[in-house]
Enzyme design. Structure first.
Site, PDB file in Angstrom:
ATOM      1  CB  SER A 151      -0.945  -0.050   1.204  1.00 31.81           C
ATOM      2  OG  SER A 151      -2.028   0.817   1.022  1.00 31.81           O
ATOM      3  CG  ASP A 300      -6.068  -3.853  -3.115  1.00 28.68           C
ATOM      4  OD1 ASP A 300      -6.895  -3.115  -2.557  1.00 28.68           O
ATOM      5  OD2 ASP A 300      -4.845  -3.691  -3.046  1.00 28.68           O
ATOM      6  CG  HIS A 327      -5.046  -3.143   0.527  1.00 28.93           C
ATOM      7  ND1 HIS A 327      -4.467  -2.676  -0.631  1.00 28.93           N
ATOM      8  CD2 HIS A 327      -4.533  -2.375   1.517  1.00 28.93           C
ATOM      9  CE1 HIS A 327      -3.652  -1.676  -0.341  1.00 28.93           C
ATOM     10  NE2 HIS A 327      -3.671  -1.476   0.958  1.00 28.93           N
TER      11      HIS A 327
END
Lengths: 609, 121
Positions: A151, A300, A327
């Site tokens: 991320s 995701d 995710h």
């Protein structure tokens, strides 16, 4: 745990080259400030294998986060665990294999000094080079640095390559963005109100060392953590308090962007949302020629697009992996096989990442580009060197009378369906967008959700098909209002009538113009610029074409299953509502020989199954 | 973080030992393993928070807390035997309570904390 399917196309097998080279059994932790070029002090936590001899040199994994690099744990957890407990999987997996790890709070965050105008600022990116300089000057460094993350930290890993620092040998962006506008801020031009608001709120609290929001949002985190870990010498917390005072002028993306409708809207300092996009640094990243391993999952957010875009746009040696998890890869995210456990486990995955880094530091590196993707329901890994993969043809399914999807074009001249937008429609809070907060993915409630939507269903498929790539949808529609959005869900029904989500796409209708301009990077699917000059309100009652892509997928649809298209005008728990002032809009979908609405699927007949 | 809970009980036992001295009305927490700094051992308020947050001790108990870095020992000294017994009983079951609280927190249940007031954050 479900075993990883044993296939030569399984990336986790392909990367499985290392012998069991566990060298160390524990690690020592220390936290210091690293001063960068403009005097800003970056809080850094260094994990070194315990028992490392003074003459031994080892490579370093750099991990730059906007979340806390290390936590001050509550008593009694502080007596039991290291401050790196918050990192999962444990840093031990890397230190045991002979890597140092340097975790940093990016400037303006955690215990670091400085301020933060927006994410991934140019100064934040340059800090990576200064930290790399510091790392290679350490007595334990062998001069090699790699970086990974998931991320935000995946993007900082990606952007480390921008600096062209000679010590950086490989980067591994996991679940990371490419185009901030379409990947995160406003997918399909629809503002992701929920994530942007929550992420900004959390960021603000983290930057002010306030763990209180975790009490509701992540209770286990609140129970364990008191706040960010100060550096070791800061026993009276004076440095931490100074650093936090500097965060007072931080800016947060929700406040910066929630009134923005267009990609080219400017932020207060004259930059735009595009300026925080990785694609803007294409030239610098390619110049580095640093090998990249990007990984993500189909469900995701729009990061599956980000990973494909990185793969097709950068010339660096690359491996891309698209799996079926949430995710971050902690939970299963396969709507067609919802009950299985995530595979591989995070621990198994990390071992393969070490193999990749070892290959790039000590071996021959990687050559060319390879993309591994997981076909859901078939439950198999595939491998390709090009995207989209070869062997797929386009197949259209037309919206037809009786809420049918048919393979043949409608013949009637006037068929259309009215749909009064239901602003209570939702894909829930465990959807592909909310998983950006690390949540599991759950689309098991589509039957209830679809009752609020306009749906079209095909007859049972006569053959098993595989859908791999970007499906698209073309709708000829009119509205009673000047603004609006369309959310299209591609689903399947099994022989018992159970509904399974496959993928979705959406478009704010003022952005419907299909541009013939050259896009800023190679794009797959219909190109909408999302710029102000290309936007136009709908004229009530006037039929327009809205063509857009579904998020990419790879799924096997068995013979006898039926395709289902569900159309909404809102997704209340995630996206901003359009029109902004509500009202009672009705859209009319044309499904006739003159204005033909359809979905266009990339398919392969799979009679071999 | 889920994974740590599975090992936490054993880790707790490996890291922490409680000793009772009823004669001196003293409870001792011995922090085992590598030597911990003063910051890691914590402050008096943090020990009180631990008893309240995880032990459910929702009252101010009169006790003196001595944190000694050298011996890695935290002594809780009482004047009143009833208070000594209350805190002893809390410490004797605190690990089980922590596990229970963590399991519940993983499902979003923090009702346990509703009546315990604010903590020293």
């Amino acid at each position: 745990m479900v075993a990883i399917p044993n296939s030569e196309n399984n990336p986790f097998k392909a990367l499985d080259k290392a012998t069991d080279k566990t060298l160390y059994e524990d690690y020592a932790v220390s936290s210091i400030y690293i001063k960068v070029r403009d005097g800003v002090k970056i809080a850094s936590t260094i994990c070194l294998p315990k028992g490392l001899s003074p003459e031994k040199k080892i490579p370093t994994l750099l991990y730059q986060t906007r979340y806390w690099r290390a936590a001050k744990l509550r008593v009694p957890f502080r007596w039991m665990f290291k401050e790196t407990l918050i990192h999962s999987p444990s840093p031990r997996l890397f230190t045991n294999y002979g890597y140092a790890i340097v975790y940093t709070d990016v400037r303006g965050c955690g215990a670091s000094y400085g301020t933060r105008p927006y994410p991934f600022s140019k100064e934040e990116i340059k800090d990576g080079a200064d930290i790399a300089d510091w790392i290679i000057s350490q007595p334990w460094s062998d001069g090699n640095i790699v970086s990974n993350g998931i991320s935000y930290t995946g993007s900082t890993a990606d952007l480390l390559a921008v600096n062209n620092h000679p010590a950086v040998k490989a980067v591994m962006p996991g679940h990371a963005l490419w185009d901030a506008f379409t990947d995160v801020v406003a997918p399909g031009g629809c503002y992701d109100e929920a994530f942007m608001r929550l992420w900004s709120f959390l960021g603000n609290k983290l930057d002010n060392n306030d763990s209180a929001p975790f009490k509701q949002l992540l209770p286990i985190g609140w129970i364990i953590m008191k706040g960010v870990k100060p550096i070791d010498s800061d026993t009276d917390l004076s440095l931490l308090n100074e650093a936090i005072q500097e965060h007072a002028t931080n800016e947060y993306v929700y406040e910066l962007s929630n009134d923005k409708d267009f990609r080219d809207d400017l932020l207060p300092d004259g930059t735009s949302i595009d300026d925080i996009s990785t694609y803007r640094y294409k030239q610098e990243i390619e110049k580095s020629n640093i090998p990249i391993l990007g990984w993500v999952s189909w469900l995701d957010s729009a990061y599956c697009d980000a990973t494909i875009n990185r793969f097709i746009n950068l010339n660096n040696p690359q491996i891309a992996i698209i799996g079926d998890w949430n995710h971050g890869g902690v939970y299963n995210g396969n709507p067609l096989v919802p009950d299985k456990e995530v595979s591989p486990t995070p621990e198994e995955r990390i071992k393969k990442w070490i193999d990749f880094f070892d290959t790039c530091i000590y071996g021959k590196g990687i050559q060319g580009k390879t993309l591994y993707y997981y076909t859901m329901k078939e439950e198999k890994w595939k491998k390709t060197h090009n995207w989209p993969p070869e062997g797929f043809t386009r197949q259209r399914w037309y919206l037809d009378e009786g809420n049918m999807l048919n393979i043949s074009k409608p013949e009637n001249q006037t068929g259309e369906d009215d749909y009064k937008i239901n602003f209570r429609a939702t894909s829930g809070r465990m959807n592909r967008w909310w998983t950006l907060l690390g949540l599991p993915i759950d689309y098991s409630n589509r039957e209830k959700a679809d009752k609020k939507l306009l749906c079209y269903t095909s007859p049972p498929l006569k053959e098993t098909i595989e859908i791999t790539g970007h499906a698209t949808i073309t709708l000829f529609l009119s509205s009673t209002h000047e603004d609006g959005a369309v959310f299209a869900y591609l689903e399947v029904l099994d022989e018992d009538g159970n509904i399974y989500y496959i993928t979705d796409g959406n478009l704010r209708l003022i952005h419907r113009k299909l541009s013939t301009e050259t896009p800023p990077y190679k794009m797959l699917g219909p190109y909408h610029t999302f710029k102000k000059k290309d936007s136009s309100p709908l004229v009530p009652g006037e039929v327009v074409e809205a063509t857009f892509a579904f998020r990419p997928t790879s799924a096997l649809i068995p013979k006898g299953y039926r395709l289902k298209l569900a159309i909404a005008g809102a997704d209340k728990d995630t996206f901003k509502q359009y029109p902004l002032d509500g009202g009672k809009p009705v859209i009319t979908i044309c499904r006739n020989a003159v204005n033909t609405s359809f979905i266009d699927l990339p398919i392969k007949i799979r009679n071999d199954i | 973080m889920e994974r740590f809970i599975g090992n936490a009980k054993q880790l707790f036992e490996d890291s922490i030992e409680f000793q009772h001295n009823e004669k001196d009305l003293t409870l001792s927490i011995i922090v085992k393993g590598d030597k911990k700094s003063k910051e890691v051992l914590g402050e008096e308020t943090e020990i009180r928070d631990m008893l309240r947050m995880f032990g459910g001790l929702n009252e101010d108990i009169a006790m003196e807390i001595y944190i000694d870095e050298e011996s890695q020992k935290i002594d809780l000294k009482f004047q009143d035997k009833d208070n000594y017994i209350k805190v002893r009983d809390v410490l004797d079951t605190i690990m089980e309570r922590i596990m229970d609280i963590c399991y519940k927190a993983l499902t979003g249940d923090i009702s346990h904390f509703n009546d315990l007031g604010d903590f020293n954050d």
